[in-house]
Design a protein around this motif. Structure first.
Motif, PDB file in Angstrom:
ATOM      1  N   UNK A 117       0.839  -1.212   0.000  1.00 27.33           N
ATOM      2  CA  UNK A 117       0.000   0.000   0.000  1.00 27.33           C
ATOM      3  C   UNK A 117       0.872   1.260   0.000  1.00 27.33           C
ATOM      4  N   UNK A 118       0.566   2.204  -0.882  1.00 27.60           N
ATOM      5  CA  UNK A 118       1.338   3.449  -0.921  1.00 27.60           C
ATOM      6  C   UNK A 118       2.750   3.168  -1.408  1.00 27.60           C
ATOM      7  N   UNK A 178       2.463   7.827  -2.305  1.00 28.40           N
ATOM      8  CA  UNK A 178       2.131   7.703  -0.881  1.00 28.40           C
ATOM      9  C   UNK A 178       0.810   8.407  -0.577  1.00 28.40           C
ATOM     10  N   UNK A 179       0.284   8.116   0.611  1.00 27.05           N
ATOM     11  CA  UNK A 179      -0.935   8.811   1.038  1.00 27.05           C
ATOM     12  C   UNK A 179      -0.654  10.296   1.238  1.00 27.05           C
ATOM     13  N   UNK A 180       0.608  10.654   1.460  1.00 25.70           N
ATOM     14  CA  UNK A 180       0.943  12.080   1.603  1.00 25.70           C
ATOM     15  C   UNK A 180       0.735  12.792   0.263  1.00 25.70           C
ATOM     16  N   UNK A 181       1.225  12.156  -0.795  1.00 26.77           N
ATOM     17  CA  UNK A 181       1.048  12.764  -2.116  1.00 26.77           C
ATOM     18  C   UNK A 181      -0.421  12.790  -2.529  1.00 26.77           C
ATOM     19  N   UNK A 182      -1.145  11.713  -2.172  1.00 26.28           N
ATOM     20  CA  UNK A 182      -2.582  11.681  -2.499  1.00 26.28           C
ATOM     21  C   UNK A 182      -3.300  12.813  -1.760  1.00 26.28           C
ATOM     22  N   UNK A 183      -2.891  13.062  -0.524  1.00 27.83           N
ATOM     23  CA  UNK A 183      -3.524  14.121   0.286  1.00 27.83           C
ATOM     24  C   UNK A 183      -3.259  15.508  -0.302  1.00 27.83           C
ATOM     25  N   UNK A 184      -1.985  15.802  -0.569  1.00 27.42           N
ATOM     26  CA  UNK A 184      -1.672  17.156  -1.053  1.00 27.42           C
ATOM     27  C   UNK A 184      -2.241  17.372  -2.463  1.00 27.42           C
TER      28      UNK A 184
END
Ligand SMILES: C[S@@+](CC[C@H](N)C(=O)[O-])C[C@H]1O[C@@H](n2cnc3c(N)ncnc32)[C@H](O)[C@@H]1O
Length: 258
Positions: free
Chosen positions: A111-112, A144-150
């Motif tokens: 995942x991610x 990553x979920x960080x990139x998906x978030x931003x």
């Protein structure tokens, strides 16, 4: 020697897969698919959907396996994680011995990105350390979920020339905003943002990012904190599980211009 492709698959949208990831999946003789219990079958479904879409190699074999669950009673956090990793290593060792010949390769869909709050690389290291299976491996980076978030909030991760801290809910209060004016918080089961009392803090929150159920909320923390808490609770009740992440920010670009 057995070869393992550790493939980052992004965070729920099959279109997050890179060409490199697709090629690695098609190069593997076996693809291992974890099942994590009823509540998380949706996550196993994402992996199946990815394989269905992108694996064109007719010779690929698919093997499901149960992931051992972490025991927490009467143990410290560190003991509990250590024991859990050992149990997963034993499971991987068995999978490799039972399903791969010495010259074959396998893939795990991680995942991610495999390098961010994920233990697959540590587990593979442990399997090698146990000495029963000779292994080599490579890591394919994922979104990553960080990139998906931003990306979903259409914001840059960092303020101009400033650092970013990546942390967990448990540690947020220790560091934000003193260590960095931007903190990304993952694995937060206690909604640590709701305990931050700062009129200048902003939050950018997201759940189920990349999936059809994605929810995002942003605003001044004092204005949206309650809304996030109630939205989160309702979504968790509806799905039976939740994965959420948020970015906390204080300050603006060029605040410290001289
Ligand atoms: C075990 S970590 C795995 C992180 C993953 N390796 C990555 O690169 O994002 C799980 C945490 O990642 C975050 N996360 C992963 N996928 C997410 C998603 N689709 N939506 C929101 N948060 C997500 C959540 O904070 C969750 O608690």
């Amino acid at each position: 020697m057995r070869y393992i492709h550790i493939v980052g698959i992004g965070t729920g949208n099959p279109e997050h897969l890179t060409v490199q990831a697709i090629n690695a999946l098609n190069a593997a003789d076996v693809i291992f698919i974890p099942s994590k219990g009823a509540a998380k079958t949706e996550l196993a479904d994402v992996r199946r959907e990815i394989c269905h879409r992108y694996v064109t190699n007719n010779a690929t074999r698919f093997v499901d396996y149960d992931v051992p669950s972490r025991q927490t009673a009467d143990r410290s956090y560190v003991e509990s994680v250590d024991e859990w990793h050992e149990a997963i290593s034993a499971t991987y060792e068995r999978l490799f011995l039972e399903h791969l010949t010495d010259s074959e390769s396998a893939a795990f869909l991680v995942w991610g990105d495999p390098g961010l709050y994920d233990s697959t690389l540590r587990i593979i290291d442990r399997v090698s350390g146990r000495g029963k299976v000779a292994l080599d491996y490579s890591v394919i980076p994922g979104i990553t979920s960080i990139q998906a978030l931003t990306a979903s909030h259409r914001i840059p991760l960092n303020l101009v020339g400033k650092p970013v801290q990546i942390t967990t809910g448990r540690r947020l209060a220790e560091s934000f905003p003193d260590v960095a004016e931007t903190a990304v918080v993952m694995l937060d089961g206690e909604q640590a943002f709701s305990k931050i009392d700062d009129p200048d803090a902003y939050i950018y929150w997201g759940a189920y990012l990349g999936t059809k159920d994605e929810i995002i909320i942003a605003g001044r923390l004092v204005d949206v904190s309650e809304h996030i808490l109630s939205t989160r609770e309702q979504a968790r009740a509806r799905h039976g599980w939740i994965m959420d992440i948020y970015l906390m920010r204080k300050g603006h670009d060029f605040d410290d211009r001289e």
